[in-house]
Design an enzyme around this catalytic site. Sequence first.
Site, short mmCIF file in Angstrom:
data_model
loop_
_atom_site.label_atom_id
_atom_site.label_comp_id
_atom_site.label_asym_id
_atom_site.label_seq_id
_atom_site.Cartn_x
_atom_site.Cartn_y
_atom_site.Cartn_z
N GLU A 292 43.77 -5.54 40.65
CA GLU A 292 45.16 -5.72 40.18
C GLU A 292 46.13 -4.95 41.08
OE1 GLU A 292 47.95 -3.26 37.71
OE2 GLU A 292 46.16 -3.61 36.50
N HIS B 54 40.76 -3.33 37.64
CA HIS B 54 42.02 -2.60 37.77
C HIS B 54 42.38 -2.38 39.24
CE1 HIS B 54 44.23 1.37 37.95
NE2 HIS B 54 45.00 0.71 37.12
#
Length: 414
Positions: free
Chosen positions: A49, A46
Amino acid sequence: MYQKTVLPHGVRVVTEALPHFHSVSLGIWLNTGSRDETAGENGMAHFLEHMAFKGTGRRSASELACQIDQLGGTANAFTTQENTCFHGKVLAAELPRLFDLLSDILLNPVYDTAELEKERQVILQEIDELEDTPDEYVHVLFNRHFYGDSAFGRPIMGSADTVCNFTRLLLLDYRQSHYHPQDIVIAAAGRLEHEALVNLAAAAFGDFHNCRCSRPRQKVATYPGAHNFLKDLEQVHLVAGGKAPAAGEDSRYMAILLNLILGGNMSSRLFQEIRERQGLCYSIYSFLHCFSDAGLLAISASVSPENFEQLLDTIRREIEALKTTGVSPQELQAAVDYSRASLYLSAEDSDNRMMRLARNELSFGHYLSYEEIIDHLASVTPHQVIEKAQDWLDLGSWQIVCLGPLKASTISIG
């Protein structure tokens, strides 16, 4: 029309040309997510990202933001337990520019240390925001206990402890371990030409190599039980669920229909009995998640503390009635009709079509037509649904997690 091309290094390009659309949706998918992390890496997929949008060798973070806005469409990213996706939707003529932006942030991020520190604070705020949203946070707590101390049970965003320990070198090492050409799917749906997108992909990804071996994924294990987390809230938020079929299992079609009948829409048994007849709560629904090698069929609700026991009793009764008295042909046909309509209505949106293309490729390695799915659903019988329900609705193997002002010393779904 569906088309697929595999580039020399393994990157897959799948498209669905829809000439009557004015737009096109593009997604660059990686077959890696939070389940591929170690305990110390929790939240790193995450974090990567987020950092992809914070500057590349060609564009600063502000230039990326400006150029995305100039397209006049949308561009974003998300991380799940199993995937990371960078995606956008633009007018068809802007597809080359969108592809250039998304491929640049995936292939050429710089992970600037100053930007990393700022984004760390953003993600810590995101974690705090999730914990302040009880109807979402209860799902995080459920996963933690249903899947145990495993990558599948840890939160996608990570924890404050893990996120505070990430460094640029750790991010680069994780990226090298998990970003492989053969695990990338480029999916697009809308007004497009397949070969034109293949040419763009070949030019951008032709030099993308990674010889480091992928880590094997940990097998998913699940654990029954009951956990109550006391918090000063107006309502008790709960999730209760158990094992269901994986994405590649044929029985998933039975699970789709069972979920609809149980609590998947307004005419479902739980919604009608708990909300419409008894007025016990506002939010009550069931849901189905099918992963590559595991599945989850669960119920979620938010209820006042004084109605909690009555809610659980009603859930138990409805599940037992479904398992013992069965499903009528009319009820099953209504679920099939609902699924058919939902599928075709979702096909009106190029984003939905793009995501469906990618998930089919990642799960099955090929395209599944809408008609094929509907035929599978229509072939399910009431007997098959009830036979599978005996296992999937075995409350003794379920986990239940509650969050809120519930002072009961023990809770149980079984």
